[in-house]
Every structure is written in C-alpha cells, then in structure tokens.
Design an enzyme around this catalytic site. Sequence first.
Site, PDB file in Angstrom:
ATOM      1  N   ASN A 171      13.471  -3.227  17.796  1.00 54.27           N
ATOM      2  CA  ASN A 171      14.883  -2.894  17.632  1.00 54.27           C
ATOM      3  C   ASN A 171      15.643  -4.048  16.990  1.00 54.27           C
ATOM      4  O   ASN A 171      15.515  -5.194  17.432  1.00 54.27           O
ATOM      5  CB  ASN A 171      15.494  -2.621  19.016  1.00 54.27           C
ATOM      6  CG  ASN A 171      16.987  -2.328  18.946  1.00 54.27           C
ATOM      7  OD1 ASN A 171      17.397  -1.307  18.415  1.00 54.27           O
ATOM      8  ND2 ASN A 171      17.799  -3.247  19.456  1.00 54.27           N
ATOM      9  N   GLU A 172      16.403  -3.743  15.938  1.00 59.20           N
ATOM     10  CA  GLU A 172      17.332  -4.701  15.309  1.00 59.20           C
ATOM     11  C   GLU A 172      16.734  -6.104  15.212  1.00 59.20           C
ATOM     12  O   GLU A 172      17.323  -7.083  15.678  1.00 59.20           O
ATOM     13  CB  GLU A 172      18.661  -4.735  16.081  1.00 59.20           C
ATOM     14  CG  GLU A 172      19.380  -3.407  16.045  1.00 59.20           C
ATOM     15  CD  GLU A 172      20.790  -3.430  16.647  1.00 59.20           C
ATOM     16  OE1 GLU A 172      21.143  -4.413  17.333  1.00 59.20           O
ATOM     17  OE2 GLU A 172      21.525  -2.452  16.435  1.00 59.20           O
ATOM     18  N   GLU A 291      21.160   4.700  15.813  1.00 53.98           N
ATOM     19  CA  GLU A 291      22.316   4.309  16.649  1.00 53.98           C
ATOM     20  C   GLU A 291      23.575   4.540  15.838  1.00 53.98           C
ATOM     21  O   GLU A 291      23.712   3.969  14.749  1.00 53.98           O
ATOM     22  CB  GLU A 291      22.235   2.840  17.063  1.00 53.98           C
ATOM     23  CG  GLU A 291      21.190   2.571  18.118  1.00 53.98           C
ATOM     24  CD  GLU A 291      21.255   1.134  18.650  1.00 53.98           C
ATOM     25  OE1 GLU A 291      22.362   0.560  18.747  1.00 53.98           O
ATOM     26  OE2 GLU A 291      20.180   0.601  18.962  1.00 53.98           O
TER      27      GLU A 291
HETATM   28  O1  AHR Z   1      23.761   0.602  21.860  1.00 50.62           O
HETATM   29  C1  AHR Z   1      24.086  -0.672  22.303  1.00 50.62           C
HETATM   30  C2  AHR Z   1      23.336  -1.764  21.542  1.00 50.62           C
HETATM   31  O2  AHR Z   1      23.782  -1.801  20.216  1.00 50.62           O
HETATM   32  C3  AHR Z   1      21.848  -1.595  21.417  1.00 50.62           C
HETATM   33  O3  AHR Z   1      21.155  -2.102  22.507  1.00 50.62           O
HETATM   34  C4  AHR Z   1      21.535  -2.409  20.197  1.00 50.62           C
HETATM   35  O4  AHR Z   1      20.396  -1.930  19.522  1.00 50.62           O
HETATM   36  C5  AHR Z   1      22.795  -2.338  19.371  1.00 50.62           C
HETATM   37  O5  AHR Z   1      23.176  -3.585  18.926  1.00 50.62           O
END
Ligand code: AHR
Length: 502
Positions: A171-172, A291
């Site tokens: 993730n990210e 997201e």
């Molecule tokens: O959705 C909240 C956060 O936002 C998530 O954990 C992250 O992937 C993003 O920065």
Amino acid sequence: MSDTRIVINKDNKISDIDDRLYGSFIEHLGRAVYEGIYQPGHPSADEDGFRQDVLELVKELNVPVVRYPGGNYVSNFFWEDSVGPEEHRRTRLDLAWRTTEPNEVGISEFSRWAKKAGTSVMMAVNLGTRGTSDALNFLEYCNLDTDSYYASLRRQHGDEPFGIKLWCMGNEMDGPWQVGQKTAYEYGRLARETAKAMKMMDDTIECVACGSAHINMPTFGTWEREVLTQAYDYIDYISCHQYFENKAGNTEDFFASADDLDRFIDTVTSICDEVKAQMKSDKTVNISFDEWNCWYHTLDQDDERMKKEPWGIAPHLLEDNYTFEDAIVNGLALIKFIKHSDRVKIACLAQLVNVIAPIMTEKDGGAWKQTIFYPFMHASLYGRGSAIACDVTTDTHSTAKHKDVTDVEAVSVLSKDGKQLTVFAVNRLTGEDAAAEIKLEGFEGFIFDSWQALESDDMLVTNSADEERIAPASKTDYEYKDGILKATLKAASWNVIIFKKD
Ligand code: AHR
C-alpha cells in the site's frame, strides 16, 4: 437559471462497467472493525459478534468487493497473528495509526463477515516490512487445499479455502509515512517478483501494484513508469488514491475538484499504455482506484490524538461527519469513474464503517447513514451494466483553482438486462438552478420512470445518529412530453433520473 441539454444516444457506449467499480474498504484502523463491523455483546450482534445493523446497511450499498486489512496498517501486518485459536492471537502495536491491535478479528473472521455481507475480499500483502516468501505463505493459507504446511494449518483452524481472487501488492509504498517506504525501482522489483511467485502458486488471482500515494506526490508519474516497467508482465492493475477536501471553504471549487480525477486517470492510463508499447505487450494494465472519498474534517484532531493518546484499542479516529457538499463531491467522483469505466475497473470508497465512512455506529446505540451513503448507494444499485456517454450542452464557469468547469456533469448507465437507463447528473453551480432537457436517441420503447434527488440550501448540513437531514427525495416537478424530459436541477444537487422499457 442556467440552461442544459443532455442527449443520450445508444451508440455512444463507453464500456461495460466492472461491478467492482462500487467496492469499498475496511482497514484495521479506529473503530472500523471493533465497534464497527464487530462488537460482541452489542444487542444487534449475531453468533459471530458481527453487528447485524451494520450488515444490513452494507447490504443496502450492495458492495461487490471490500479491500482489507489496510491501508497503511498492512505495511507491518503479521497475518499469522490474526489466525487460529484465541491463545495464538498476538496483540501487536500498529505503527501506522499508533494503536494496539488485539487481532480478535483476522482473516477467517473477516472472510466470514464478507460472506454475510454478500461481498468478496480484496486482500493486501505486507510489502513494507515483509516480502515475497511471507506473501506466498499467506496465499497458501488463504487459497490452497494442498497437503502443505499453511494449507493444512488453515484446515486445522476449521476453514475451507477462502478463494481470494484479488491481491494488493502492499500500500502507498512511495509515501514517507509508510513503514518500509521504497524507491520505485525497489518496489517495482519486489511487486514483480511477489506477483510472479503468487501467480505461480495460484494462477487464478489478479494483482494490483501500488501507484503513487496521490497525484501531488513528487514521485507521481516517474513512480508509475518505473513500477510498471519492472512489474508489467505480472500485474493486472495499478492503484490510484485520491481524497477531496474543502479546507478553504470554497464550495464551487470543491465541486470543481472532481475534474482533477480526469487528469489523474488520463495520466495514469497514458503511462500504462506507454509502458505497454515499450514492452511490446498485448496485455493492458487497468486502474484500481482503490481509495477515494472526502477526508479533511478530522485530520488535525486525529494527529493530536495519535500524538497525545497513543496505543489505544479502537479509538475514535478519522470519524469525519460528512456534509451535504461532501455528498455532492462523491456523486461527482462516481460520475467520473463511470465515464472512465473503460480503464478504471475497480474503485473502493475509503472506507466503509466509522472511518471516513458512509456508515457510522454508536457503541451503545444503532448504526446510521452519513450524507455520502446515498450517491454511492444509487451508483451501486443503478450503475451496473454499460456506461453510455451523455452529450451535455451546458455553460462553464471558473473557480479559484479550476477553469472551464461545466455547470452540469452527467453520465448514464444502461442496465445489464437492457431495460433501464439511469442518468446521474449534478448541477455544480451553488447559486443557480439548471433548466435541463433530457432526450434519448435510439432507446426504442423507453419512457421516463422516476427522478430522485439529494438537495439542500445548506451546504454544511450533516446527518447524525438522531436525525437524517440528508436523504433522497422523489421529484415530481418535471414535464415529460414527446419523449423529452424537462426538469429543473436545483443548485448543488445530485440527481438520479430513470427511464425504463417493459
Ligand atoms: O484510508 C485511510 C488511509 O489513507 C489509508 O490507510 C492509506 O492507504 C491512505 O493514506
């Protein structure tokens, strides 16, 4: 009054829409899991401790896929601690949100919850502090029925294979806030080798590589190009994330910010296709917009809480109370995703319960719907089938940071059975209604059926546990003659207009 003409010609099909465009997200963060989907002892809890009041609302949204367990949380997630008997469940510190994770809910419980919610799981592996071998063990535990160690362990734990088809490679990973942040090359290689090995173990899965954490990252663009260059052959999607905010208190600019999605999606699509050409590949990598939402109301107070009261279990974090204008922005984002459904195949509203969510719970009370619940529900219910472009003739305006902003944004969806055409339309002017004329072309036998809208003069009104101030209303003040619908789209309104044929 602004004048708008919307012509919908059946030949202007954009794409079949992947149902997963209406996905969502549950992270081990704040009260999303504990006191959210799971609260043993609550009057509505079922035999597994899942709140049925929450399950009912999730079902109303008809969510096809839910991303899990993070988010930032996944970058130091030890999945083994979240499976098996209670005495094996280790309590862990979560560095992303500075909380304590009891691991009462893990893979098995979440899979059971997903079944009850009528959804499927989009699982993320930890590529922050762990790597390929751990991802393989995790996949074996989840999906295989072999006589090997982790598949046998799951059987010992009493579970059939979970059959998880969609996997996020971390993730990210370009975010400095991420545990185990990587350079594009480091991550691209790791995502490639992990996806490759996972597909060697289970060739039915699809893999999502991380794109940049957001469009304003200094790494945006170069990150996508490098990651795709390294991992193209083994991944199916690249992720995009975007959160909208109106810190400046400028509603029209907030509404206009949905246009940023066009630039974002077009840029990432172009990079995918550039790498495809370079690799001389036949395969097309699409976008998983996994997201998106509005997120800004609680940022300062959350930072404060994480600093001053760390290591709590399920504290109140990211509990944005959404306004009417947030609901309009989310409606606009959904219109954009449908317009780009030829390349955006998956999208996840972040998140689903309590944490920047359409559904909220009271610990000692019920579950309730935020303003943003409704545009998502409408799109999820009526937005499945094929996307048909609307030819919209409307004026444009400028806002603080955006030029050539169309007054009215619209797209339509023809249902899978071909019997219903739904027009989603937003008037993004705040001070002027829009006189709209809607005409269908090539839709033999279709007649106007209904019109629902979200409207308010107060942009900042919110819902609460006690009062639902924003909810859709059926509209009757239209004229329908000679196949043309004339309707006044109120300033700042979300509209769902349905045509049907027998
Ligand atoms: O959705 C909240 C956060 O936002 C998530 O954990 C992250 O992937 C993003 O920065």
